[in-house]
Design a protein around this motif. Structure first.
Motif, PDB file in Angstrom:
ATOM      1  N   ASN A 290       3.664   4.215  -1.939  1.00  0.00           N
ATOM      2  CA  ASN A 290       3.784   2.757  -1.829  1.00  0.00           C
ATOM      3  C   ASN A 290       2.597   2.266  -1.004  1.00  0.00           C
ATOM      4  N   SER A 291       2.430   0.941  -0.903  1.00  0.00           N
ATOM      5  CA  SER A 291       1.181   0.417  -0.329  1.00  0.00           C
ATOM      6  C   SER A 291       0.999   0.717   1.164  1.00  0.00           C
ATOM      7  N   THR A 292       2.063   1.179   1.844  1.00  0.00           N
ATOM      8  CA  THR A 292       1.875   1.538   3.261  1.00  0.00           C
ATOM      9  C   THR A 292       1.275   2.941   3.396  1.00  0.00           C
ATOM     10  N   LEU A 293       1.458   3.753   2.385  1.00  0.00           N
ATOM     11  CA  LEU A 293       1.073   5.177   2.398  1.00  0.00           C
ATOM     12  C   LEU A 293       1.783   5.964   3.504  1.00  0.00           C
ATOM     13  N   LEU A 294       2.917   5.452   3.934  1.00  0.00           N
ATOM     14  CA  LEU A 294       3.599   6.127   5.041  1.00  0.00           C
ATOM     15  C   LEU A 294       4.830   6.916   4.588  1.00  0.00           C
ATOM     16  N   GLY A 295       4.861   7.243   3.309  1.00  0.00           N
ATOM     17  CA  GLY A 295       5.966   8.033   2.781  1.00  0.00           C
ATOM     18  C   GLY A 295       7.092   7.155   2.279  1.00  0.00           C
ATOM     19  N   GLY A 296       8.025   7.788   1.586  1.00  0.00           N
ATOM     20  CA  GLY A 296       9.144   7.047   1.006  1.00  0.00           C
ATOM     21  C   GLY A 296      10.078   8.026   0.343  1.00  0.00           C
ATOM     22  N   GLY A 297      10.696   7.604  -0.761  1.00  0.00           N
ATOM     23  CA  GLY A 297      11.609   8.503  -1.486  1.00  0.00           C
ATOM     24  C   GLY A 297      10.885   9.176  -2.646  1.00  0.00           C
ATOM     25  N   GLY A 298      11.643   9.592  -3.659  1.00  0.00           N
ATOM     26  CA  GLY A 298      11.091  10.172  -4.883  1.00  0.00           C
ATOM     27  C   GLY A 298      10.058  11.253  -4.639  1.00  0.00           C
ATOM     28  N   VAL A 299       9.017  11.223  -5.463  1.00  0.00           N
ATOM     29  CA  VAL A 299       7.986  12.264  -5.381  1.00  0.00           C
ATOM     30  C   VAL A 299       7.214  12.144  -4.053  1.00  0.00           C
ATOM     31  N   ASP A 300       7.073  10.936  -3.556  1.00  0.00           N
ATOM     32  CA  ASP A 300       6.398  10.671  -2.280  1.00  0.00           C
ATOM     33  C   ASP A 300       7.112  11.426  -1.140  1.00  0.00           C
ATOM     34  N   GLY A 301       8.430  11.269  -1.119  1.00  0.00           N
ATOM     35  CA  GLY A 301       9.227  11.949  -0.098  1.00  0.00           C
ATOM     36  C   GLY A 301       9.087  13.463  -0.216  1.00  0.00           C
ATOM     37  N   ALA A 302       9.144  13.953  -1.453  1.00  0.00           N
ATOM     38  CA  ALA A 302       9.062  15.409  -1.667  1.00  0.00           C
ATOM     39  C   ALA A 302       7.702  15.943  -1.215  1.00  0.00           C
ATOM     40  N   ILE A 303       6.640  15.188  -1.497  1.00  0.00           N
ATOM     41  CA  ILE A 303       5.291  15.646  -1.127  1.00  0.00           C
ATOM     42  C   ILE A 303       5.138  15.661   0.395  1.00  0.00           C
TER      43      ILE A 303
ATOM     44  N   LYS B 132       7.471  15.909   2.618  1.00  0.00           N
ATOM     45  CA  LYS B 132       8.340  16.933   3.189  1.00  0.00           C
ATOM     46  C   LYS B 132       7.674  18.314   3.061  1.00  0.00           C
ATOM     47  N   ALA B 133       7.121  18.577   1.870  1.00  0.00           N
ATOM     48  CA  ALA B 133       6.526  19.906   1.654  1.00  0.00           C
ATOM     49  C   ALA B 133       5.196  20.060   2.391  1.00  0.00           C
ATOM     50  N   ALA B 134       4.463  18.965   2.583  1.00  0.00           N
ATOM     51  CA  ALA B 134       3.138  19.063   3.214  1.00  0.00           C
ATOM     52  C   ALA B 134       3.248  19.165   4.739  1.00  0.00           C
ATOM     53  N   GLY B 135       4.299  18.586   5.304  1.00  0.00           N
ATOM     54  CA  GLY B 135       4.453  18.622   6.763  1.00  0.00           C
ATOM     55  C   GLY B 135       3.839  17.403   7.433  1.00  0.00           C
ATOM     56  N   LYS B 136       4.057  17.310   8.735  1.00  0.00           N
ATOM     57  CA  LYS B 136       3.668  16.136   9.540  1.00  0.00           C
ATOM     58  C   LYS B 136       2.183  15.760   9.442  1.00  0.00           C
ATOM     59  N   GLY B 137       1.322  16.763   9.312  1.00  0.00           N
ATOM     60  CA  GLY B 137      -0.123  16.524   9.259  1.00  0.00           C
ATOM     61  C   GLY B 137      -0.487  15.477   8.212  1.00  0.00           C
ATOM     62  N   LEU B 138       0.211  15.502   7.084  1.00  0.00           N
ATOM     63  CA  LEU B 138      -0.101  14.552   6.009  1.00  0.00           C
ATOM     64  C   LEU B 138       0.167  13.125   6.475  1.00  0.00           C
ATOM     65  N   LEU B 139       1.309  12.912   7.123  1.00  0.00           N
ATOM     66  CA  LEU B 139       1.636  11.560   7.594  1.00  0.00           C
ATOM     67  C   LEU B 139       0.605  11.085   8.624  1.00  0.00           C
ATOM     68  N   MET B 140       0.200  11.990   9.513  1.00  0.00           N
ATOM     69  CA  MET B 140      -0.797  11.639  10.541  1.00  0.00           C
ATOM     70  C   MET B 140      -2.096  11.152   9.880  1.00  0.00           C
ATOM     71  N   GLU B 141      -2.514  11.845   8.839  1.00  0.00           N
ATOM     72  CA  GLU B 141      -3.762  11.437   8.161  1.00  0.00           C
ATOM     73  C   GLU B 141      -3.550  10.130   7.397  1.00  0.00           C
TER      74      GLU B 141
ATOM     75  N   ILE C 268      -7.557   9.573  -0.914  1.00  0.00           N
ATOM     76  CA  ILE C 268      -7.390  11.030  -0.916  1.00  0.00           C
ATOM     77  C   ILE C 268      -7.221  11.580   0.498  1.00  0.00           C
ATOM     78  N   THR C 269      -6.387  12.625   0.621  1.00  0.00           N
ATOM     79  CA  THR C 269      -6.227  13.309   1.913  1.00  0.00           C
ATOM     80  C   THR C 269      -6.191  14.822   1.664  1.00  0.00           C
ATOM     81  N   ASP C 270      -6.178  15.582   2.759  1.00  0.00           N
ATOM     82  CA  ASP C 270      -5.917  17.021   2.643  1.00  0.00           C
ATOM     83  C   ASP C 270      -4.468  17.217   2.205  1.00  0.00           C
ATOM     84  N   ALA C 271      -4.156  18.475   1.868  1.00  0.00           N
ATOM     85  CA  ALA C 271      -2.798  18.714   1.359  1.00  0.00           C
ATOM     86  C   ALA C 271      -1.930  19.527   2.328  1.00  0.00           C
ATOM     87  N   TYR C 272      -2.488  19.899   3.457  1.00  0.00           N
ATOM     88  CA  TYR C 272      -1.734  20.596   4.514  1.00  0.00           C
ATOM     89  C   TYR C 272      -0.963  21.794   3.967  1.00  0.00           C
ATOM     90  N   LYS C 273       0.364  21.791   4.083  1.00  0.00           N
ATOM     91  CA  LYS C 273       1.099  23.022   3.721  1.00  0.00           C
ATOM     92  C   LYS C 273       1.341  23.188   2.216  1.00  0.00           C
TER      93      LYS C 273
END
Ligand code: AR6
Length: 327
Positions: free
Chosen positions: A23-36, A38-47, A61-66
């Motif tokens: 979504n436009s905040t890029l701060l996570g959400g549900g669906g595939v966003d939530g799954a990504i 969750k699987a990538a870990g906190k580092g993704l949200l920080m970036e 674009i960002t790194d993919a962490y875990k």
């Protein structure tokens, strides 16, 4: 195969980049966003926090962490509002922008979910069509392997009309496999050894020799001849066939190359051969089309209807749980 439709969880895809339907905040959400996330870990949200959001139709674009991937490309799809609010061009832009970013970062393999087709409500069949159209256009000019990842096949369907037309065509043409099976078993009951011995006696060595010298045109020779006759380039042919350049070079340089059935049909489709010519080309590779299996009937349906769009054919093959065309 440059474009593949697969059923998987995108967080498990071992590719250079996976695309996130954010979504436009890029701060996570549900669906595939939530799954990504969750699987990538906190580092993704920080970036993502540092990116300052993203507009609809654009991508970052960002790194993919875990995750097994190297990058995550975040794109914001449009919300479906009935189809008359520029949804299609915004969705096209999501795919184009994401592919451009992937190219810029030298990605060779990229996986997309069906952007906007979940929480944002874009009808799945229409969303898939946009994905296929934009990605296949891109692949005409670029070498990359792109996966469209379908998560919930139960919810996914090709257009009702096409599905029912093909289902009807299959019903009309499907020959119960048992018919073939019993014919096959009859043949197996013949005393094979005596047949072979008799055949061999009749065929003296010199006859055999001269027969071998009259070998028909091979698959590879027919393919190259047809490319010339159609006045298209090699690249136009293999791209339209959803075949990668390396495999095409192999076929070009080996006159006796034996392709798989799906590769042979992919070329017949890209060359827009008639049914008769397709069967001829398949014979050269040791195959045939029959009415005993759904795959062959679907191929026949498209050729008879003059529809040579390999990505549309693959969409339908996927819906009917069949192998896809291409390498
Ligand atoms: N792997 C592959 N595809 C998936 C997965 C997965 N793990 N999980 C879901 N899908 P959606 P949108 C499919 O709702 O419609 C979020 O909250 C799903 O079946 O994830 O673009 C964002 O933060 C569907 O076909 O994305 C936004 O607020 C497709 O992914 C909003 O949802 C997209 O569904 C974006 O909505």
């Amino acid at each position: 195969m440059p474009l593949e439709i697969v059923r998987n969880d995108i967080t498990k895809m071992n590719v250079d980049a996976i695309v996130n339907a954010a979504n436009s905040t890029l701060l996570g959400g549900g669906g595939v966003d939530g799954a990504i996330h969750k699987a990538a870990g906190k580092g993704l949200l920080m970036e993502c926090i540092k990116l300052g959001g993203c507009k609809t139709g654009q991508a970052k674009i960002t790194d993919a962490y875990k995750l097994p991937a190297r990058f995550v490309i975040h794109t914001v799809g449009p919300k479906w509002k009935g189809g008359n609010h520029g949804e299609k061009s915004l969705l096209e832009s999501c795919y184009r922008e994401s592919l451009a970013l992937a190219k810029e970062h030298n990605c060779e393999t990229v996986a997309f979910p069906l952007i906007s087709s979940g929480v944002y409500g874009y009808p799945k069949d229409k969303a898939l069509r946009v994905a296929i159209d934009v990605i296949s256009d891109f692949l005409l000019e670029n070498d990359m392997t792109v996966f469209i990842v379908i998560f919930d096949k139960a919810a996914y369907k090709i257009s009702e009309k096409l599905f029912s037309d093909i289902a009807e065509y299959i019903d009309d043409n499907y020959v119960d496999a048992h018919t073939d099976y019993s014919r096959e078993s009859m043949r197996m009951k013949m005393p094979m050894q005596s047949v072979m011995a008799a055949d061999f006696c009749e065929c003296r060595a010199s006859d055999l020799d001269s027969k071998l010298k009259q070998l028909d045109e091979s698959f590879s020779q027919m393919l190259l001849r047809k490319i010339d006759e159609k006045g298209i380039t090699d690249a136009e042919c293999y791209k339209k066939a959803n075949i990668d350049r390396k495999l095409f070079s192999k076929i070009r340089s080996d006159v006796n190359y034996k392709p798989s059935k799906t590769t042979a049909i992919a070329f017949a489709v890209s060359l827009e051969l008639s049914l008769e010519e397709t069967e001829d080309m398949l014979r050269k590779a040791g195959f045939a089309l029959s009415h005993s299996n759904k795959f062959d009937i679907i191929i026949e349906y498209f050729i008879e209807n003059g529809n040579y769009n390999i990505f549309e054919i693959n969409e339908v093959l996927f819906a009917f749980d069949q192998k896809l065309l291409g390498a």
